[in-house]
Design a protein around this motif. Structure first.
Motif, PDB file in Angstrom:
ATOM      1  N   GLY A 185       0.683  -1.334  -0.090  1.00  0.00           N
ATOM      2  CA  GLY A 185      -0.101   0.171   0.018  1.00  0.00           C
ATOM      3  C   GLY A 185       0.715   1.326  -0.157  1.00  0.00           C
ATOM      4  N   ASP A 186       2.073   1.234   0.359  1.00  0.00           N
ATOM      5  CA  ASP A 186       2.852   2.393   0.202  1.00  0.00           C
ATOM      6  C   ASP A 186       3.104   2.792  -1.204  1.00  0.00           C
ATOM      7  OD1 ASP A 186       3.171   2.112   2.946  1.00  0.00           O
ATOM      8  OD2 ASP A 186       5.351   1.368   2.829  1.00  0.00           O
ATOM      9  N   VAL A 187       3.271   4.337  -1.482  1.00  0.00           N
ATOM     10  CA  VAL A 187       3.227   4.805  -2.601  1.00  0.00           C
ATOM     11  C   VAL A 187       4.633   5.315  -2.767  1.00  0.00           C
ATOM     12  CG1 VAL A 187       2.488   6.275  -4.350  1.00  0.00           C
ATOM     13  CG2 VAL A 187       0.850   5.426  -2.723  1.00  0.00           C
ATOM     14  N   ILE A 188       5.541   4.797  -3.857  1.00  0.00           N
ATOM     15  CA  ILE A 188       7.037   5.262  -3.986  1.00  0.00           C
ATOM     16  C   ILE A 188       7.137   5.743  -5.331  1.00  0.00           C
ATOM     17  CG2 ILE A 188       7.467   3.640  -2.237  1.00  0.00           C
ATOM     18  CD1 ILE A 188       8.358   1.563  -4.501  1.00  0.00           C
ATOM     19  N   PRO A 189       8.299   6.246  -5.699  1.00  0.00           N
ATOM     20  CA  PRO A 189       8.606   6.618  -6.906  1.00  0.00           C
ATOM     21  C   PRO A 189       9.477   5.485  -7.596  1.00  0.00           C
ATOM     22  CG  PRO A 189      10.237   7.706  -5.240  1.00  0.00           C
ATOM     23  CD  PRO A 189       9.077   6.634  -4.583  1.00  0.00           C
ATOM     24  N   ALA A 190       9.436   5.516  -8.873  1.00  0.00           N
ATOM     25  CA  ALA A 190      10.295   4.387  -9.586  1.00  0.00           C
ATOM     26  C   ALA A 190      10.727   4.781 -10.770  1.00  0.00           C
ATOM     27  CB  ALA A 190       9.275   3.012  -9.750  1.00  0.00           C
ATOM     28  N   ALA A 191      11.621   4.223 -11.525  1.00  0.00           N
ATOM     29  CA  ALA A 191      12.056   4.536 -12.827  1.00  0.00           C
ATOM     30  C   ALA A 191      12.024   3.323 -13.844  1.00  0.00           C
ATOM     31  CB  ALA A 191      13.431   5.360 -12.817  1.00  0.00           C
ATOM     32  N   VAL A 192      11.374   3.401 -14.828  1.00  0.00           N
ATOM     33  CA  VAL A 192      11.167   2.052 -16.049  1.00  0.00           C
ATOM     34  C   VAL A 192      12.513   2.063 -16.464  1.00  0.00           C
ATOM     35  CG1 VAL A 192       9.978   1.435 -17.748  1.00  0.00           C
ATOM     36  CG2 VAL A 192       8.896   2.960 -16.284  1.00  0.00           C
ATOM     37  N   THR A 193      13.031   0.799 -16.518  1.00  0.00           N
ATOM     38  CA  THR A 193      14.436   0.211 -16.786  1.00  0.00           C
ATOM     39  C   THR A 193      14.222  -0.538 -18.298  1.00  0.00           C
ATOM     40  OG1 THR A 193      14.116  -1.638 -15.328  1.00  0.00           O
ATOM     41  CG2 THR A 193      15.460   0.438 -14.515  1.00  0.00           C
ATOM     42  N   HIS A 194      13.328  -1.401 -18.117  1.00  0.00           N
ATOM     43  CA  HIS A 194      12.924  -2.146 -19.536  1.00  0.00           C
ATOM     44  C   HIS A 194      11.510  -2.749 -19.313  1.00  0.00           C
ATOM     45  CE1 HIS A 194      14.801  -5.266 -16.756  1.00  0.00           C
ATOM     46  NE2 HIS A 194      14.372  -6.184 -17.609  1.00  0.00           N
ATOM     47  N   LEU A 195      11.368  -3.133 -20.694  1.00  0.00           N
ATOM     48  CA  LEU A 195       9.958  -3.775 -20.733  1.00  0.00           C
ATOM     49  C   LEU A 195       9.817  -5.067 -21.367  1.00  0.00           C
ATOM     50  CD1 LEU A 195       8.255  -0.321 -22.338  1.00  0.00           C
ATOM     51  CD2 LEU A 195       8.118  -1.219 -19.745  1.00  0.00           C
ATOM     52  N   GLU A 196       8.962  -5.858 -20.588  1.00  0.00           N
ATOM     53  CA  GLU A 196       8.974  -7.147 -21.397  1.00  0.00           C
ATOM     54  C   GLU A 196       7.348  -7.485 -21.588  1.00  0.00           C
ATOM     55  OE1 GLU A 196      11.481  -9.197 -22.118  1.00  0.00           O
ATOM     56  OE2 GLU A 196      13.189  -8.325 -20.962  1.00  0.00           O
ATOM     57  N   ASN A 197       7.196  -8.736 -22.281  1.00  0.00           N
ATOM     58  CA  ASN A 197       5.717  -9.080 -22.675  1.00  0.00           C
ATOM     59  C   ASN A 197       4.815  -9.153 -21.286  1.00  0.00           C
ATOM     60  OD1 ASN A 197       6.124  -9.064 -25.395  1.00  0.00           O
ATOM     61  ND2 ASN A 197       6.695 -11.090 -25.505  1.00  0.00           N
ATOM     62  N   PHE A 198       5.320  -9.525 -20.420  1.00  0.00           N
ATOM     63  CA  PHE A 198       4.569  -9.742 -19.219  1.00  0.00           C
ATOM     64  C   PHE A 198       4.533  -8.668 -18.112  1.00  0.00           C
ATOM     65  CE2 PHE A 198       8.931 -11.508 -18.943  1.00  0.00           C
ATOM     66  CZ  PHE A 198       9.404 -10.758 -17.644  1.00  0.00           C
TER      67      PHE A 198
END
Length: 312
Positions: free
Chosen positions: A128-141
């Motif tokens: 339930g904690d809301v945190i910042p993040a940065a997208v590093t790579h994308l996969e189909n899943f």
């Protein structure tokens, strides 16, 4: 020693005044070493031995292979985790400084801040904690994101939005800064999983942005024999008449015929097919920090499908 409890995604430290000050001089680097401060610089190249090299301005930096990523020394992490750092901001702490040569040589470790960040996040984060993040790579899943000093977490594709997509690239792009919600914490497996859709608003919050009689842009998400599902927002779709000339991913303009909260439905009429929109638009968040105990997507007046998330 001074140890910060604020662990940011890589790429966040470069702009910090204390980091810039530390990198400005050899004395600044020595103070950063004494304070065990997390610094950041762009990895310039990777040697055949898979050591990373850095230009720190006043010194050359070298990060030995075993210090480049958690799990590399044990064989649990692939070498691509090192090779892919070239040209990217990489966080580190200083383990040693050799100032005897014409150009000082500084020994760096990424695994030390990674271990500190992982230990801190596993100990303090709760579902339930809301945190910042940065997208590093994308996969189909799903989308892999950095939640602090290169510590990786996964947002499954089903948790990116209520509106269904075929690939995470329909929603996010690599390098994008986003918000996420902690879905689960597993200290034994040292794994933190995330979700994203709960930050994009409920059905009622999204529907309130539109009115019957408006014509707006939308994205075709599914073509069925009985109609075409068109996304108006990541957490809101409507249904238009069946057409054979449409395919998922196409951008269209639609006329909003009606909005029915009691049935959680929006009826649409397709007006025209538009040019592709390129990269997905940045998410519009209804929550950006704090904590969520429960999220209920379905309107209170609706007796149809109940969609909710309880964080526990």
């Amino acid at each position: 020693m001074k140890t910060s409890e604020c662990y940011l995604p890589e790429g966040s430290y470069t702009a910090l005044p204390e980091v810039r000050q530390a990198l400005a001089s050899l004395d600044g680097l020595r103070r950063a070493q004494d304070e065990n401060r997390i610094l950041e610089a762009v990895a310039q190249r990777c040697t055949p031995a898979h050591d990373l090299l850095f230009d720190l301005g006043c010194a050359h930096g070298i990060m030995p292979r075993s210090c480049c990523a958690l799990g590399v020394a044990e064989g649990d992490t692939r070498e691509i985790a090192i090779l892919s750092r070239v040209g990217k901001p990489t966080c580190f702490t200083i383990t040693d400084i050799d100032g005897s040569g014409e150009t000082p040589l500084v020994w760096l470790s990424r695994t030390i801040p990674q271990q500190r960040a992982q230990d801190h996040l596993l100990e303090t984060l709760r579902p339930g904690d809301v945190i910042p993040a940065a997208v590093t790579h994308l996969e189909n899943f799903g989308a892999f994101v950095d939640i602090g000093c290169g510590v990786a977490s996964l947002i499954g594709i089903e948790n990116l939005s209520v509106s269904r997509i075929f690939h995470p690239s329909d929603r996010l792009r690599v390098g994008q800064r986003i918000c996420a919600v902690v879905r689960s914490v597993d200290p034994d497996a040292r794994r933190i999983s995330l979700t994203h859709r709960e930050l994009l608003g409920t059905w009622a919050q999204n529907a309130a942005m539109f009115s019957p009689g408006e014509t707006v842009r939308g994205v075709v998400r599914s073509v069925e024999p009985y109609g075409v599902f068109i996304e108006l927002a990541p957490n809101l779709s409507g249904l238009a008449e069946a057409r054979d000339d449409l395919a998922p991913g196409m951008v269209v303009s639609v006329y909003i015929k009606s909005i029915l909260p009691q049935r959680m439905k929006i009826k649409l009429t397709i007006i025209d097919v538009l040019a592709p929109s390129g990269e997905p638009e940045p998410p519009q968040y209804f929550v950006t920090d704090g904590h969520i105990d429960e999220w209920v997507y379905t309107p209170a007046c609706c007796d149809r499908k109940y969609i909710a998330t309880v964080f526990e």
